[in-house]
Write a protein that holds these residues in place. Structure first.
Motif, PDB file in Angstrom:
ATOM      1  N   ALA A 117      38.049  33.044 -18.280  1.00  0.00           N
ATOM      2  CA  ALA A 117      38.967  33.151 -19.422  1.00  0.00           C
ATOM      3  C   ALA A 117      38.642  32.106 -20.486  1.00  0.00           C
ATOM      4  O   ALA A 117      38.689  32.406 -21.687  1.00  0.00           O
ATOM      5  CB  ALA A 117      40.411  32.999 -18.955  1.00  0.00           C
ATOM      6  N   ILE A 118      38.287  30.903 -20.063  1.00  0.00           N
ATOM      7  CA  ILE A 118      37.931  29.837 -21.011  1.00  0.00           C
ATOM      8  C   ILE A 118      36.642  30.207 -21.754  1.00  0.00           C
ATOM      9  O   ILE A 118      36.545  30.030 -22.975  1.00  0.00           O
ATOM     10  CB  ILE A 118      37.774  28.484 -20.286  1.00  0.00           C
ATOM     11  N   VAL A 119      35.664  30.709 -21.025  1.00  0.00           N
ATOM     12  CA  VAL A 119      34.399  31.107 -21.645  1.00  0.00           C
ATOM     13  C   VAL A 119      34.642  32.247 -22.634  1.00  0.00           C
ATOM     14  O   VAL A 119      34.114  32.234 -23.760  1.00  0.00           O
ATOM     15  CB  VAL A 119      33.355  31.502 -20.575  1.00  0.00           C
ATOM     16  N   THR A 120      35.454  33.202 -22.265  1.00  0.00           N
ATOM     17  CA  THR A 120      35.773  34.317 -23.155  1.00  0.00           C
ATOM     18  C   THR A 120      36.496  33.827 -24.401  1.00  0.00           C
ATOM     19  O   THR A 120      36.164  34.241 -25.528  1.00  0.00           O
ATOM     20  CB  THR A 120      36.633  35.365 -22.417  1.00  0.00           C
ATOM     21  N   LEU A 121      37.469  32.944 -24.228  1.00  0.00           N
ATOM     22  CA  LEU A 121      38.183  32.368 -25.363  1.00  0.00           C
ATOM     23  C   LEU A 121      37.207  31.610 -26.272  1.00  0.00           C
ATOM     24  O   LEU A 121      37.243  31.749 -27.497  1.00  0.00           O
ATOM     25  CB  LEU A 121      39.291  31.433 -24.886  1.00  0.00           C
ATOM     26  N   HIS A 122      36.343  30.834 -25.656  1.00  0.00           N
ATOM     27  CA  HIS A 122      35.359  30.065 -26.418  1.00  0.00           C
ATOM     28  C   HIS A 122      34.470  30.992 -27.254  1.00  0.00           C
ATOM     29  O   HIS A 122      34.277  30.762 -28.455  1.00  0.00           O
ATOM     30  CB  HIS A 122      34.503  29.225 -25.460  1.00  0.00           C
ATOM     31  N   LEU A 123      33.938  32.022 -26.645  1.00  0.00           N
ATOM     32  CA  LEU A 123      33.071  32.954 -27.373  1.00  0.00           C
ATOM     33  C   LEU A 123      33.838  33.707 -28.460  1.00  0.00           C
ATOM     34  O   LEU A 123      33.292  33.961 -29.543  1.00  0.00           O
ATOM     35  CB  LEU A 123      32.405  33.923 -26.399  1.00  0.00           C
ATOM     36  N   ALA A 124      35.092  34.029 -28.199  1.00  0.00           N
ATOM     37  CA  ALA A 124      35.910  34.707 -29.212  1.00  0.00           C
ATOM     38  C   ALA A 124      36.142  33.793 -30.415  1.00  0.00           C
ATOM     39  O   ALA A 124      36.052  34.235 -31.567  1.00  0.00           O
ATOM     40  CB  ALA A 124      37.238  35.151 -28.611  1.00  0.00           C
TER      41      ALA A 124
END
Length: 140
Positions: free
Chosen positions: A3-10
């Protein structure tokens, strides 16, 4: 962690997307629409007004999520964000204040300088985003 990686990429996609849209769509169309330089400058100042702290928050969120996600993302993307942040700081705290007081004959040079710096930020953040995306997709 996903979730953190996805948020970061978003967040990175939002920054690079906003910069790209501004550079490739908004600024060229505004330059064509406003034939009066004073009106163009007023419009560009209106667009820029109040965005400094939004971008500072975005940078802070990118650095925080990037630092948390370092086990899954390459550490050097943080360096790319820090470089983009340095360019942003120059634009925000040096370029714009000087531009506000620029003479009409000085405005074209300020616009060229801003475009170069905006492209630099776009390339830095885009490289970080693509590296993060490639890493998490297993391409790297």
């Amino acid at each position: 962690m996903a979730a953190i990686v996805t948020l970061h990429l978003a967040l990175a996609a939002v920054w690079v997307g906003a910069m790209s849209y501004s550079l490739l769509v908004v600024q060229p169309k505004a330059a064509r629409f406003f034939t009066d330089d004073d009106r163009l400058e007023e419009f560009l100042m209106t667009l820029a007004h109040g965005n400094r702290w939004r971008v500072v928050g975005l940078i802070a969120a990118l650095l925080a999520t990037g630092a948390i996600a370092v086990p899954r993302l390459p550490w050097f993307i943080l360096v790319l964000y820090l470089c983009a942040a340095a360019v942003f700081a120059n634009v925000s705290w040096r370029h714009w204040p000087a531009r506000v007081f620029a003479l009409p004959t000085e405005r074209p040079a300020f616009r060229r300088s801003l475009r170069r710096q905006a492209w630099a930020m776009t390339v830095l953040v885009g490289a970080a985003f693509l590296t993060g995306l490639a890493t998490t997709s297993g391409l790297i």
